[in-house]
Write a protein that holds these residues in place. Structure first.
Motif, PDB file in Angstrom:
ATOM      1  N   MET A 100      -5.318 -83.851 -20.228  1.00  0.00           N
ATOM      2  CA  MET A 100      -4.788 -84.043 -18.880  1.00  0.00           C
ATOM      3  C   MET A 100      -3.662 -85.062 -18.892  1.00  0.00           C
ATOM      4  N   ASP A 101      -3.842 -86.102 -19.687  1.00  0.00           N
ATOM      5  CA  ASP A 101      -2.834 -87.142 -19.758  1.00  0.00           C
ATOM      6  C   ASP A 101      -1.535 -86.580 -20.340  1.00  0.00           C
ATOM      7  N   LEU A 102      -1.669 -85.795 -21.366  1.00  0.00           N
ATOM      8  CA  LEU A 102      -0.489 -85.195 -21.974  1.00  0.00           C
ATOM      9  C   LEU A 102       0.200 -84.276 -20.982  1.00  0.00           C
ATOM     10  N   ALA A 103      -0.572 -83.474 -20.302  1.00  0.00           N
ATOM     11  CA  ALA A 103       0.003 -82.545 -19.338  1.00  0.00           C
ATOM     12  C   ALA A 103       0.729 -83.313 -18.234  1.00  0.00           C
ATOM     13  N   ARG A 104       0.129 -84.398 -17.794  1.00  0.00           N
ATOM     14  CA  ARG A 104       0.737 -85.187 -16.735  1.00  0.00           C
ATOM     15  C   ARG A 104       2.056 -85.811 -17.194  1.00  0.00           C
ATOM     16  N   VAL A 164     -16.257 -84.317 -25.329  1.00  0.00           N
ATOM     17  CA  VAL A 164     -15.434 -83.421 -24.518  1.00  0.00           C
ATOM     18  C   VAL A 164     -14.681 -84.200 -23.445  1.00  0.00           C
ATOM     19  N   GLN A 165     -15.364 -85.163 -22.826  1.00  0.00           N
ATOM     20  CA  GLN A 165     -14.709 -85.949 -21.779  1.00  0.00           C
ATOM     21  C   GLN A 165     -13.472 -86.660 -22.306  1.00  0.00           C
ATOM     22  N   VAL A 166     -13.631 -87.296 -23.435  1.00  0.00           N
ATOM     23  CA  VAL A 166     -12.501 -88.024 -24.023  1.00  0.00           C
ATOM     24  C   VAL A 166     -11.380 -87.054 -24.369  1.00  0.00           C
ATOM     25  N   ALA A 167     -11.737 -85.917 -24.969  1.00  0.00           N
ATOM     26  CA  ALA A 167     -10.718 -84.940 -25.355  1.00  0.00           C
ATOM     27  C   ALA A 167      -9.997 -84.401 -24.127  1.00  0.00           C
ATOM     28  N   LEU A 168     -10.764 -84.112 -23.099  1.00  0.00           N
ATOM     29  CA  LEU A 168     -10.172 -83.536 -21.892  1.00  0.00           C
ATOM     30  C   LEU A 168      -9.234 -84.526 -21.206  1.00  0.00           C
ATOM     31  N   LEU A 169      -9.603 -85.791 -21.202  1.00  0.00           N
ATOM     32  CA  LEU A 169      -8.737 -86.809 -20.604  1.00  0.00           C
ATOM     33  C   LEU A 169      -7.400 -86.860 -21.334  1.00  0.00           C
ATOM     34  N   ARG A 170      -7.446 -86.709 -22.645  1.00  0.00           N
ATOM     35  CA  ARG A 170      -6.199 -86.717 -23.407  1.00  0.00           C
ATOM     36  C   ARG A 170      -5.336 -85.511 -23.052  1.00  0.00           C
ATOM     37  N   GLU A 223       8.396 -77.432 -21.109  1.00  0.00           N
ATOM     38  CA  GLU A 223       7.579 -76.323 -20.681  1.00  0.00           C
ATOM     39  C   GLU A 223       6.349 -76.267 -21.574  1.00  0.00           C
ATOM     40  N   PHE A 224       5.218 -76.058 -21.025  1.00  0.00           N
ATOM     41  CA  PHE A 224       4.055 -75.849 -21.854  1.00  0.00           C
ATOM     42  C   PHE A 224       3.129 -74.870 -21.168  1.00  0.00           C
ATOM     43  N   SER A 225       2.315 -74.222 -21.959  1.00  0.00           N
ATOM     44  CA  SER A 225       1.481 -73.146 -21.469  1.00  0.00           C
ATOM     45  C   SER A 225       0.017 -73.486 -21.680  1.00  0.00           C
ATOM     46  N   SER A 226      -0.822 -72.628 -21.139  1.00  0.00           N
ATOM     47  CA  SER A 226      -2.264 -72.808 -21.316  1.00  0.00           C
ATOM     48  C   SER A 226      -2.628 -72.789 -22.791  1.00  0.00           C
ATOM     49  N   SER A 227      -1.996 -71.907 -23.532  1.00  0.00           N
ATOM     50  CA  SER A 227      -2.335 -71.818 -24.955  1.00  0.00           C
ATOM     51  C   SER A 227      -2.012 -73.129 -25.666  1.00  0.00           C
ATOM     52  N   TYR A 228      -0.949 -73.768 -25.221  1.00  0.00           N
ATOM     53  CA  TYR A 228      -0.621 -75.064 -25.821  1.00  0.00           C
ATOM     54  C   TYR A 228      -1.694 -76.081 -25.509  1.00  0.00           C
ATOM     55  N   LEU A 229      -2.269 -76.008 -24.338  1.00  0.00           N
ATOM     56  CA  LEU A 229      -3.332 -76.942 -23.990  1.00  0.00           C
ATOM     57  C   LEU A 229      -4.542 -76.758 -24.904  1.00  0.00           C
ATOM     58  N   TRP A 230      -4.815 -75.512 -25.288  1.00  0.00           N
ATOM     59  CA  TRP A 230      -5.918 -75.287 -26.213  1.00  0.00           C
ATOM     60  C   TRP A 230      -5.686 -76.012 -27.524  1.00  0.00           C
ATOM     61  N   SER A 243      -6.306 -76.073 -12.937  1.00  0.00           N
ATOM     62  CA  SER A 243      -7.664 -76.518 -12.633  1.00  0.00           C
ATOM     63  C   SER A 243      -8.664 -75.580 -13.292  1.00  0.00           C
ATOM     64  N   GLU A 244      -8.370 -74.286 -13.262  1.00  0.00           N
ATOM     65  CA  GLU A 244      -9.248 -73.330 -13.936  1.00  0.00           C
ATOM     66  C   GLU A 244      -9.198 -73.554 -15.439  1.00  0.00           C
ATOM     67  N   THR A 245      -7.990 -73.814 -15.915  1.00  0.00           N
ATOM     68  CA  THR A 245      -7.838 -74.027 -17.354  1.00  0.00           C
ATOM     69  C   THR A 245      -8.616 -75.253 -17.810  1.00  0.00           C
ATOM     70  N   TYR A 246      -8.547 -76.320 -17.035  1.00  0.00           N
ATOM     71  CA  TYR A 246      -9.265 -77.528 -17.441  1.00  0.00           C
ATOM     72  C   TYR A 246     -10.762 -77.274 -17.480  1.00  0.00           C
ATOM     73  N   VAL A 247     -11.276 -76.573 -16.486  1.00  0.00           N
ATOM     74  CA  VAL A 247     -12.709 -76.254 -16.477  1.00  0.00           C
ATOM     75  C   VAL A 247     -13.044 -75.392 -17.684  1.00  0.00           C
ATOM     76  N   GLU A 248     -12.188 -74.424 -17.942  1.00  0.00           N
ATOM     77  CA  GLU A 248     -12.431 -73.515 -19.067  1.00  0.00           C
ATOM     78  C   GLU A 248     -12.383 -74.285 -20.382  1.00  0.00           C
ATOM     79  N   ILE A 249     -11.406 -75.161 -20.500  1.00  0.00           N
ATOM     80  CA  ILE A 249     -11.292 -75.956 -21.732  1.00  0.00           C
ATOM     81  C   ILE A 249     -12.538 -76.802 -21.922  1.00  0.00           C
ATOM     82  N   SER A 250     -12.969 -77.446 -20.839  1.00  0.00           N
ATOM     83  CA  SER A 250     -14.149 -78.291 -20.930  1.00  0.00           C
ATOM     84  C   SER A 250     -15.362 -77.489 -21.399  1.00  0.00           C
TER      85      SER A 250
END
Lengths: 242, 194
Positions: free
Chosen positions: B63-67, B55-61, B74-81, B25-32
């Motif tokens: 989150m979708d990938l993470a889900r 940003v909204q569209v990118a963030l949804l993608r 396994e994936f990390s925060s850095s991968y989310l970036w 949740s912190e990561t998503y806020v930070e990414i946004s």
């Protein structure tokens, strides 16, 4: 407009991407741009990506976005470790000899000016300004504009035998200096770098010349670290491999 | 929700914890926030004004990938970036293509000053001319100088450029210097003065 302002103007013009400017026909995958910036790709592939961004404003923008995101994340400029040193290491003999190009001499002569005047180089526009290397090194020069530190004691352009390619130069202004010598070809491939020399003389090991033909023109430059902490740097000297 | 308080993939909520233990949740806020800053800093104004949508569209993608990936890899925060960057670029490109089409329809001749958010159309046209000139001049350079100058114009320092290109600092420095000289001469020959 002084040189730094002109550089900034150039950067603004290059990085602007107005509406209506068509993207390149083959945009790079964002993933690939990210991998190039982070050093995950081999150097040759990184260079390919950079080459593409030279003419594709869209991919250049993607590169800047990646850089910005990484910089923000780390809190500093993304000087990252690639997991390998420079391919052309300072202690490695140069690759295959490249054909001598007459204009390289002129470019080298211009490059000599980099070492003159306490690290200041004459910029392409306006008054001399130092290139922002980001390394904070400001070598001091002995004497005025007409006097060169660490002058060569070998006739300029003289041929030196391959088996005894011995370089000599005037001692530094202070006793106890330690010298570093860099020898390279005219297209800037490093032949050898020798550090920590206590005497103003250096014989290049013959094996360093493997792959270089007789008649090859070689550039060499000396840096002296003085006991006081200051540094003196010579102009680039030229001699020929015999 | 599992015993750790994390949601499972089946309930459509993105995972809360990365493989490195960070709270997503912190990561998503930070990414946004990071994406918004990046777009505002790097993109031209007309695009930066749409950064919330981008940003909204990118963030949804992301989150979708993470889900979708939870439990499978396994994936990390850095991968989310990395994913966030890719998603943002894809969305920007989609917006640009949409702009190109609308400009072609409405203004077949060229720049749409009516929708441009640039402050000075004349200045913008001049800058665009110099930008095009720079890109042309880069194609005329020898490859090594082109690479060194490109990174320099992108804002990289010489040491950064040397590391990216896999060259020594001295070599890179000389190539930047010579390349800028080439650029000056080329722009002058085109009647362009930065």
């Amino acid at each position: 407009m002084n040189r730094p302002e002109k550089i900034q103007t150039l950067r603004r013009a290059f990085t602007s991407y107005p509406q209506g400017v068509a993207a390149c026909e083959e945009e790079l995958a964002p993933e690939r741009i990210w991998q190039a910036l982070t050093g995950e790709l081999p150097a040759a592939e990184r260079r390919d990506v950079v080459a593409h961004t030279a003419t594709c404003p869209a991919c250049a923008e993607a590169w800047r976005l990646a850089r910005f995101m990484r910089t923000e994340a780390t809190g500093s400029a993304p000087v990252h470790h690639m997991g390998r040193g420079p391919e052309e290491g300072s202690q490695v003999v140069a690759g295959p000899w490249k054909q001598y190009l007459p204009h390289v001499l002129a470019a080298v002569a211009a490059a000599l000016l980099i070492t003159v005047g306490a690290g200041v180089i004459p910029g392409p526009w306006g008054a001399p300004e130092p290139i922002p290397t980001g390394i904070g090194e400001t070598p001091t020069m002995r004497g005025d504009a007409g006097e060169q530190a660490l002058a060569s004691e070998i006739e300029a352009g003289a041929e030196l035998p391959r088996e005894d390619f011995r370089l000599r130069w005037e001692p530094a202004s202070q006793k106890g200096a330690r010298y570093k010598v860099t020898v390279m070809t005219e297209d800037l491939e490093t032949v050898v770098t020798a550090r920590g020399l206590e005497e103003p003389v250096y014989r290049v090991p013959p094996e360093r010349f493997e792959g270089l033909d007789d008649g090859t023109r070689l550039l060499w430059q000396v840096e002296a670290r003085l006991p006081s902490g200051e540094q003196e740097t010579s102009a680039s000297h030229t001699n020929v491999l015999g | 929700m599992n015993q750790h308080g994390d949601h499972s993939p089946s309930d459509g909520v993105p995972p809360r914890t990365a493989s490195d233990g960070r709270d997503f949740s912190e990561t998503y806020v930070e990414i946004s926030q990071r994406l918004e800053k990046a777009v505002a800093a790097v993109c031209p104004r007309w695009l930066a004004d749409r950064r919330e949508d981008l940003v909204q569209v990118a963030l949804l993608r992301v989150m979708d990938l993470a889900r979708k990936s939870e439990g499978k890899r396994e994936f990390s925060s850095s991968y989310l970036w990395r994913v966030a960057h890719s998603a943002l670029i894809d969305e920007i490109r989609r917006q640009r293509r949409r702009q190109e089409i609308s400009l072609d329809d409405d203004e077949p001749g060229g720049f749409d000053f009516a929708t441009s958010h640039e402050a000075d159309p004349e200045q913008d046209a001049s800058g665009r001319e110099v930008g095009d000139g720079i890109r042309h001049c880069l194609t005329q350079m020898v490859q090594n100088r082109r690479l060194a100058v490109t990174l320099y114009l992108q804002g990289h320092s010489v040491p950064e450029s040397a590391e990216i290109l896999g060259w020594t600092l001295k070599k890179t420095e000389n190539l930047v210097y010579r390349g800028l000289t080439d650029l000056r001469d080329c722009l002058s020959s085109m009647g362009l003065e930065p």
